[in-house]
Motif scaffolding. Structure first.
Motif, mmCIF file in Angstrom:
data_model
loop_
_atom_site.group_PDB
_atom_site.id
_atom_site.type_symbol
_atom_site.label_atom_id
_atom_site.label_comp_id
_atom_site.label_asym_id
_atom_site.label_seq_id
_atom_site.Cartn_x
_atom_site.Cartn_y
_atom_site.Cartn_z
ATOM 1 N N ARG A 115 8.629 2.080 3.939
ATOM 2 C CA ARG A 115 7.706 2.208 2.827
ATOM 3 C C ARG A 115 6.407 2.874 3.214
ATOM 4 O O ARG A 115 5.752 3.514 2.463
ATOM 5 C CB ARG A 115 7.362 0.613 2.877
ATOM 6 N N SER A 159 11.031 4.033 -1.671
ATOM 7 C CA SER A 159 10.852 3.013 -2.668
ATOM 8 C C SER A 159 11.545 1.704 -1.941
ATOM 9 O O SER A 159 12.331 1.917 -1.090
ATOM 10 C CB SER A 159 11.930 3.158 -4.099
ATOM 11 N N GLY A 202 6.943 6.472 2.492
ATOM 12 C CA GLY A 202 7.006 6.542 0.921
ATOM 13 C C GLY A 202 8.226 6.348 0.193
ATOM 14 O O GLY A 202 8.309 6.668 -1.146
ATOM 15 N N LYS A 258 0.704 -0.989 -0.177
ATOM 16 C CA LYS A 258 -0.039 -0.023 0.027
ATOM 17 C C LYS A 258 0.778 1.342 0.117
ATOM 18 O O LYS A 258 0.242 2.366 -0.419
ATOM 19 C CB LYS A 258 -0.910 0.020 1.060
ATOM 20 N N GLY A 259 2.013 1.250 0.376
ATOM 21 C CA GLY A 259 2.929 2.328 0.633
ATOM 22 C C GLY A 259 3.383 2.854 -0.817
ATOM 23 O O GLY A 259 3.652 2.372 -1.570
ATOM 24 N N PRO A 260 3.341 4.325 -1.015
ATOM 25 C CA PRO A 260 3.778 4.669 -2.138
ATOM 26 C C PRO A 260 5.188 4.773 -2.360
ATOM 27 O O PRO A 260 6.058 4.289 -1.520
ATOM 28 C CB PRO A 260 3.252 6.182 -2.091
ATOM 29 N N GLN A 261 5.767 4.988 -3.525
ATOM 30 C CA GLN A 261 7.337 5.150 -3.654
ATOM 31 C C GLN A 261 7.629 6.373 -4.298
ATOM 32 O O GLN A 261 7.865 6.446 -5.548
ATOM 33 C CB GLN A 261 7.685 3.606 -4.610
ATOM 34 N N THR A 262 7.438 7.203 -3.747
ATOM 35 C CA THR A 262 7.622 8.724 -4.056
ATOM 36 C C THR A 262 9.081 9.283 -3.482
ATOM 37 O O THR A 262 9.282 10.305 -3.997
ATOM 38 C CB THR A 262 6.551 9.563 -3.723
ATOM 39 N N LYS A 263 9.721 8.698 -2.573
ATOM 40 C CA LYS A 263 10.883 9.267 -1.989
ATOM 41 C C LYS A 263 11.959 8.294 -2.311
ATOM 42 O O LYS A 263 11.868 7.183 -2.623
ATOM 43 C CB LYS A 263 10.576 9.277 -0.449
#
Length: 267
Positions: free
Chosen positions: A176, A181, A179, A135-140
């Motif tokens: 995670r 990766s 955010g 569910k966690g984004p991968q924006t950082k």
């Protein structure tokens, strides 16, 4: 301690230290499930020294950056990437040092070494890792790691003082959730292990030094050497696999092992 047990302990520690499956849980379970004698504090310290050498070598460029920024960080100046990295590692370690010292000095750390507890933490924190990973984004990226995130991940890391949680697993879970990766979250988690291992090793070494003798020193050197190579291999494979594989295989392992331990503990 026999050479076989030394090597077995070292390999288990080396493989499990940086994989999100809990090295402390496996080391506690080793004598319980095999009937072997407990390896003792001295060997625990030795294998941690071995894994410390592996992570320092693997992330040598990051370690050099943190080391170069440490003088500025210690004066409160975090105006360079190197100083921010050094300060982040310091901040993220403080909560674990405080709580870990309390648990060690009060003897509460020994009361947590039960098969049932390890089973529940293996299972529960494994599922939590799966949830955050999916569910966690991968924006950082790792370069975005600041002091706020360092404190948050440091608080996550405190949970690793509960056997079976996994220090790498819980810090990756925190990364995670923030955010990062998969690969960069794991990279930060591995760097956080360096001051944490140093701090825990220093705490345990107080008792070890008092009881050390020539044979114990020899056994420790053998254990450290095998742990170093096992950890370096496991770390290299995990970081490469994260480019194409999620943390799900480790979660599956944790769930299966947790379930087996709970069945044994409550049967």
């Amino acid at each position: 301690m026999s050479l076989f047990q030394l090597i077995l302990t070292a390999i288990i520690q080396g493989i499990t230290e940086f994989l999100p499956i809990s090295s402390s849980g496996h080391l506690i379970l080793l004598p319980s499930l095999t009937g072997l004698d407990d390896q003792g504090l001295a060997i625990d310290v030795a294998v941690h020294v071995g894994t410390l050498g592996a992570v320092v070598l693997y992330f040598w460029s990051d370690v050099k950056q943190a080391a170069s920024g440490l003088p500025r960080a210690l004066t409160g100046k975090v105006d360079t990437p190197q100083a921010r990295l050094a300060m982040g590692l310091i901040i993220s370690t403080i909560p674990t040092v405080i709580v870990g010292t309390f648990l060690f000095n009060t003897g509460l750390s020994q009361s947590l070494r039960s098969m049932a507890l390890i089973g529940w933490t293996m299972l529960g924190f494994g599922l939590l890792l799966y949830w955050m990973d999916q569910k966690g984004p991968q924006t950082k990226q790792a370069g975005d790691w600041g002091l706020r995130d360092a404190m948050i991940m440091g608080l996550w890391q405190v949970l690793a003082l509960i056997p079976g949680t996994s220090r790498s697993g819980i810090t990756i879970t925190g990364a995670r959730q923030l955010g990062y990766s998969r690969e960069d979250g794991a990279r930060i988690a591995m760097l956080m292990s360096i001051p944490t291992i140093i701090a825990s090793g220093a705490l345990l070494s107080v008792d070890v030094i008092r009881k050390a003798d020539a044979q114990l020193a020899k056994d420790g050197a053998i254990a450290a050497l095998f742990a170093f190579f096992a950890a370096l291999l496991a770390l290299s494979l995990m970081m490469r696999l994260l480019r194409s594989v999620s943390f799900t295989p480790y979660v599956i392992y944790r769930v299966i092992l947790g379930a087996i331990l709970l069945i044994i503990a409550y049967s």
